[in-house]
Design a protein around this motif. Structure first.
Motif, PDB file in Angstrom:
ATOM      1  N   VAL A  70       3.947  82.710 -43.501  1.00  0.00           N
ATOM      2  CA  VAL A  70       3.924  82.056 -42.198  1.00  0.00           C
ATOM      3  C   VAL A  70       3.141  80.747 -42.275  1.00  0.00           C
ATOM      4  O   VAL A  70       3.561  79.702 -41.748  1.00  0.00           O
ATOM      5  CB  VAL A  70       3.301  82.990 -41.135  1.00  0.00           C
ATOM      6  CG1 VAL A  70       3.088  82.243 -39.820  1.00  0.00           C
ATOM      7  CG2 VAL A  70       4.196  84.192 -40.901  1.00  0.00           C
ATOM      8  N   GLY A  71       1.983  80.776 -42.941  1.00  0.00           N
ATOM      9  CA  GLY A  71       1.163  79.583 -43.067  1.00  0.00           C
ATOM     10  C   GLY A  71       1.850  78.474 -43.833  1.00  0.00           C
ATOM     11  O   GLY A  71       1.772  77.293 -43.462  1.00  0.00           O
ATOM     12  N   ASP A  72       2.546  78.824 -44.899  1.00  0.00           N
ATOM     13  CA  ASP A  72       3.279  77.814 -45.681  1.00  0.00           C
ATOM     14  C   ASP A  72       4.384  77.169 -44.851  1.00  0.00           C
ATOM     15  O   ASP A  72       4.620  75.959 -44.943  1.00  0.00           O
ATOM     16  CB  ASP A  72       3.882  78.453 -46.931  1.00  0.00           C
ATOM     17  CG  ASP A  72       2.830  78.776 -47.990  1.00  0.00           C
ATOM     18  OD1 ASP A  72       1.732  78.171 -47.940  1.00  0.00           O
ATOM     19  OD2 ASP A  72       3.107  79.626 -48.856  1.00  0.00           O
TER      20      ASP A  72
ATOM     21  N   GLY B  33       0.171  66.971 -37.347  1.00  0.00           N
ATOM     22  CA  GLY B  33      -0.994  67.553 -37.989  1.00  0.00           C
ATOM     23  C   GLY B  33      -1.467  68.856 -37.406  1.00  0.00           C
ATOM     24  O   GLY B  33      -2.138  69.626 -38.095  1.00  0.00           O
ATOM     25  N   LEU B  34      -1.155  69.147 -36.138  1.00  0.00           N
ATOM     26  CA  LEU B  34      -1.599  70.407 -35.558  1.00  0.00           C
ATOM     27  C   LEU B  34      -1.007  71.581 -36.331  1.00  0.00           C
ATOM     28  O   LEU B  34      -1.731  72.446 -36.824  1.00  0.00           O
ATOM     29  CB  LEU B  34      -1.219  70.490 -34.079  1.00  0.00           C
ATOM     30  CG  LEU B  34      -1.814  71.653 -33.270  1.00  0.00           C
ATOM     31  CD1 LEU B  34      -1.865  71.311 -31.792  1.00  0.00           C
ATOM     32  CD2 LEU B  34      -1.064  72.967 -33.455  1.00  0.00           C
ATOM     33  N   GLY B  35       0.308  71.626 -36.430  1.00  0.00           N
ATOM     34  CA  GLY B  35       0.942  72.717 -37.154  1.00  0.00           C
ATOM     35  C   GLY B  35       0.688  72.658 -38.641  1.00  0.00           C
ATOM     36  O   GLY B  35       0.543  73.694 -39.308  1.00  0.00           O
ATOM     37  N   GLN B  36       0.604  71.444 -39.190  1.00  0.00           N
ATOM     38  CA  GLN B  36       0.376  71.292 -40.621  1.00  0.00           C
ATOM     39  C   GLN B  36      -1.000  71.783 -41.042  1.00  0.00           C
ATOM     40  O   GLN B  36      -1.187  72.212 -42.180  1.00  0.00           O
ATOM     41  CB  GLN B  36       0.559  69.825 -41.009  1.00  0.00           C
ATOM     42  CG  GLN B  36       1.975  69.317 -40.848  1.00  0.00           C
ATOM     43  CD  GLN B  36       2.065  67.803 -40.875  1.00  0.00           C
ATOM     44  OE1 GLN B  36       1.086  67.117 -41.190  1.00  0.00           O
ATOM     45  NE2 GLN B  36       3.224  67.258 -40.553  1.00  0.00           N
TER      46      GLN B  36
ATOM     47  N   GLU C 116      -2.611  78.268 -31.371  1.00  0.00           N
ATOM     48  CA  GLU C 116      -1.513  78.880 -30.628  1.00  0.00           C
ATOM     49  C   GLU C 116      -1.479  78.348 -29.198  1.00  0.00           C
ATOM     50  O   GLU C 116      -0.416  77.980 -28.683  1.00  0.00           O
ATOM     51  CB  GLU C 116      -1.682  80.401 -30.615  1.00  0.00           C
ATOM     52  CG  GLU C 116      -0.599  81.115 -29.814  1.00  0.00           C
ATOM     53  CD  GLU C 116      -0.921  82.580 -29.563  1.00  0.00           C
ATOM     54  OE1 GLU C 116       0.018  83.345 -29.254  1.00  0.00           O
ATOM     55  OE2 GLU C 116      -2.106  82.959 -29.649  1.00  0.00           O
ATOM     56  N   ASP C 117      -2.622  78.297 -28.543  1.00  0.00           N
ATOM     57  CA  ASP C 117      -2.691  77.822 -27.162  1.00  0.00           C
ATOM     58  C   ASP C 117      -2.338  76.345 -27.049  1.00  0.00           C
ATOM     59  O   ASP C 117      -1.742  75.910 -26.064  1.00  0.00           O
ATOM     60  CB  ASP C 117      -4.098  78.047 -26.589  1.00  0.00           C
ATOM     61  CG  ASP C 117      -4.402  79.510 -26.356  1.00  0.00           C
ATOM     62  OD1 ASP C 117      -3.444  80.313 -26.286  1.00  0.00           O
ATOM     63  OD2 ASP C 117      -5.598  79.855 -26.254  1.00  0.00           O
TER      64      ASP C 117
ATOM     65  N   ARG D 102       5.189  76.341 -33.113  1.00  0.00           N
ATOM     66  CA  ARG D 102       5.246  77.139 -31.885  1.00  0.00           C
ATOM     67  C   ARG D 102       5.301  78.629 -32.196  1.00  0.00           C
ATOM     68  O   ARG D 102       4.542  79.429 -31.636  1.00  0.00           O
ATOM     69  CB  ARG D 102       6.466  76.726 -31.059  1.00  0.00           C
ATOM     70  CG  ARG D 102       6.596  77.467 -29.733  1.00  0.00           C
ATOM     71  CD  ARG D 102       7.870  77.083 -29.011  1.00  0.00           C
ATOM     72  NE  ARG D 102       9.072  77.539 -29.685  1.00  0.00           N
ATOM     73  CZ  ARG D 102       9.944  76.749 -30.299  1.00  0.00           C
ATOM     74  NH1 ARG D 102       9.744  75.438 -30.333  1.00  0.00           N
ATOM     75  NH2 ARG D 102      11.022  77.245 -30.895  1.00  0.00           N
ATOM     76  N   VAL D 103       6.182  79.011 -33.096  1.00  0.00           N
ATOM     77  CA  VAL D 103       6.359  80.422 -33.431  1.00  0.00           C
ATOM     78  C   VAL D 103       5.342  80.865 -34.478  1.00  0.00           C
ATOM     79  O   VAL D 103       4.809  81.971 -34.429  1.00  0.00           O
ATOM     80  CB  VAL D 103       7.793  80.685 -33.919  1.00  0.00           C
ATOM     81  CG1 VAL D 103       7.967  82.137 -34.342  1.00  0.00           C
ATOM     82  CG2 VAL D 103       8.802  80.329 -32.834  1.00  0.00           C
TER      83      VAL D 103
END
Length: 582
Positions: free
Chosen positions: A550-552, A561-564, A516-517, A527-528
């Motif tokens: 949310v994870g999917d 890759g960060l969000g993935q 998140e940070d 981001r969300v």
């Protein structure tokens, strides 16, 4: 000896006149009359601030790609980035002030102070609260420091500082304290001990005395060909050690196939929680890395090399400046120009396209692909990106042969790996072990076993991104392509060992807070999604259906890759630790 981590180099500045913006007359709406005075638009530029900025960045034309370096010079001198200095810098660089502000506010290590705000205290103490430090008592350290320090000291939380084997870590000014306590941090504050010591690393003379740079000299003399080296690395099966594990020889081929001019970048921004192997090699044997870098630049005919070093390593920054200058003096860089670039506190810049954006003086936002950086990298040129450890192995592989390196390994793994091991083990640190070693073998043979009173419960095989595996998966090879079927991967080989005394929900929440940070904010799913996941995971009872949704969304729709990978620790708990969720 103490070192100055804020070199006042004469960085180029832009040619501009020092005049203020053109004054304009404004009439009262509908009055038909002009106002009697003049009113200038926008934030005004302070002539004194202009002179102060010029004194720092030097004479001559500015370079847009040096914006972050200019910001570092200002912050290092004044302790923060004031509105007056940012306005002056914008004028000197002939950029809109919004362009300066968007970069300055993106990076965590820049303190931007607006006109109506007070500057920060003279001294900042940062305490790492990432997983390894959290396991070692970072929360108690933060609370103790906040209770014991005065108003002239600011205590902040910070993400991983790359010293996980000596957790918890506190940074007093620019000086990192290992195994920090309230007493040791307070003593450093009182003593004004805010700058690190230069590492006792192998010098250029020492390295050459042991045969160093013989490979580079042979390359420059035409005794070797790039094709020979590409084939050698391919036969050795050397992979990229930054996380993706892409074959190094193949990457060199791809870059060489693109029309020049070409460039190169060294990714030394190891921000993955639990990773510190690159720091280890740069602090001890920097010239082995530098020779690998210069050979790679020769092989792909890179006109320039941009060495991107994370800002959490100020002692290495000073060391590399000295040693790169020594290489230039020794005539070992006739084929390329080496630029050392300093990060500013952004985990996302470990992603190669975000790193390239930062090298260009921009926010570290990942690029969409294609095109890939091998085709369109720094300044739009084909760019080779290699990790520190990857370059470290090149001279030795050439010296010992491809069969030597390829012959290393266990359980089907190929080569050697530098595992960063932290957490609940007796002897944490960088462990050079065969590729494919299992977690159980790594702990028992290389780390002295589990820490006293702790029983293995789980482990992170690849840092925060690589998910969490349970103890019954401790006999799986720690190698690329093996752990994926279990919802995990080895990445940069950052191993954090967990025990029966650790709360797995708290572990997963710590990792999600990190994502998140560190989300760059470019795409909505990341981001969300990370923010919403943290809020849901803070509840006593987890809504598994909603958290999976949310994870999917993050996994499927994030740009990089960060969000993935952000949901990997969460999904690991659902898959491997269901009993810990009640």
């Amino acid at each position: 000896m103490p070192i100055d981590t804020t070199p006042r180099e004469k960085l180029a500045r832009g040619m501009s006149d020092s005049s203020t913006p053109t004054a304009r007359k404004f009439g009262h709406p509908g009055s038909g009359r002009r106002r009697s005075g003049y009113q200038t638009k926008g934030r005004q530029v302070d002539p004194t601030a202009v002179e102060e900025v010029r004194a720092l960045i030097g004479a001559g034309p500015t370079q847009r790609d040096l914006l972050i370096e200019y910001l570092h010079l200002i912050q290092d001198t004044y302790g923060h980035l004031s509105a007056r200095h940012l306005a002056a810098l914008a004028q000197e660089m002939r950029l809109a002030q919004t362009e300066i502000y968007e970069v300055a506010t993106f990076y965590a290590h820049f303190d931007v102070v607006l006109e109506d705000e007070a500057p920060p205290p003279a001294l900042t103490v940062r305490v790492c609260d990432s997983l390894s430090c959290a396991l070692a008592g970072a929360e108690d350290l933060i609370a103790g420091l906040k209770a014991s320090t005065g108003a002239d000291v600011r205590v902040l939380r910070a993400p991983c500082m790359g010293r996980c084997e000596n957790a918890p870590i506190a940074e007093v000014g620019h000086n990192h304290l290992t195994a920090a306590t309230v007493d040791t941090v307070t003593a450093a504050i009182n003593a004004g001990d805010t700058h690190p010591a230069l590492p006792d690393a192998e010098s250029l003379a020492d390295y050459e005395a042991a045969g160093g740079y013989a490979l580079l000299r042979a390359c420059l003399a035409g005794e070797r060909t790039p094709e020979d080296l590409v084939d050698l690395l391919s036969n050795a099966k050397l992979r990229g050690m930054g996380g993706a594990g892409f074959p190094t020889g193949q990457k060199w081929k791809f870059v060489r196939a693109e029309a020049g001019p070409r460039l190169m970048a060294v990714n030394a921004d190891e921000g993955e929680p639990g990773t510190f192997k690159d720091r280890h090699y740069l602090e001890t044997r920097p010239h082995r890395v530098l020779e690998g870098m210069l050979v790679a630049a020769w092989a792909v005919e890179a006109e320039a090399v941009y060495f991107y070093l994370r800002d959490e390593y100020p002692q290495i920054n000073a060391l590399l400046r000295r040693e790169i200058a020594a290489l230039e003096t020794a005539g070992l860089t006739p084929h390329t120009k080496v630029h050392l670039r300093r990060g500013a506190g952004a985990y996302i810049c470990g992603e190669e396209s975000a790193m390239i954006e930062s090298i260009e003086g921009k926010r570290g936002l990942p690029r969409h692909r294609p095109p890939f950086v091998a085709q369109n990298g720094i300044f739009g040129r084909p760019t080779l990106v290699n990790n520190v450890e990857t370059l470290y192995w090149i001279p030795e592989i050439v010296d010992r042969g491809a069969d030597w390196f390829a012959g290393q390994g266990r359980h089907g793994g190929t080569g050697l790996r530098s595992y960063s091991v932290s957490g609940r083990v007796r002897e944490p640190g960088v462990k050079l072990a065969p590729a494919g070693v299992t977690l159980r073998e790594l702990v028992d043979e290389f780390c002295g076993g589990m820490a006293d009173g702790h029983t293995l419960k789980g482990y992170l095989p690849g840092g925060a991104s690589g998910g969490i595996l349970p103890a019954d998966k401790a006999d799986l090879p720690l190698e690329f392509g093996v752990l994926e079927e279990h919802g995990s991967f080895v990445g940069s080989h950052a191993v954090v060992v967990l025990s029966d005394q650790d709360d797995m929900k708290a572990v997963a929440l710590n990792l999600m807070r990190f994502f998140e940070d560190e989300s760059c904010g470019q795409c909505t799913p990341c981001r969300v999604g990370t923010e919403k996941a943290v809020k849901l995971m803070q509840r006593d009872s987890w809504d598994e259906v909603l958290l999976r949704e949310v994870g999917d969304a993050m996994t499927d729709a994030s740009i990089c890759g960060l969000g993935q990978a952000a949901a990997n620790p969460l999904f690991s708990l659902f898959r491997h630790f269901p009993n810990d969720l009640t």
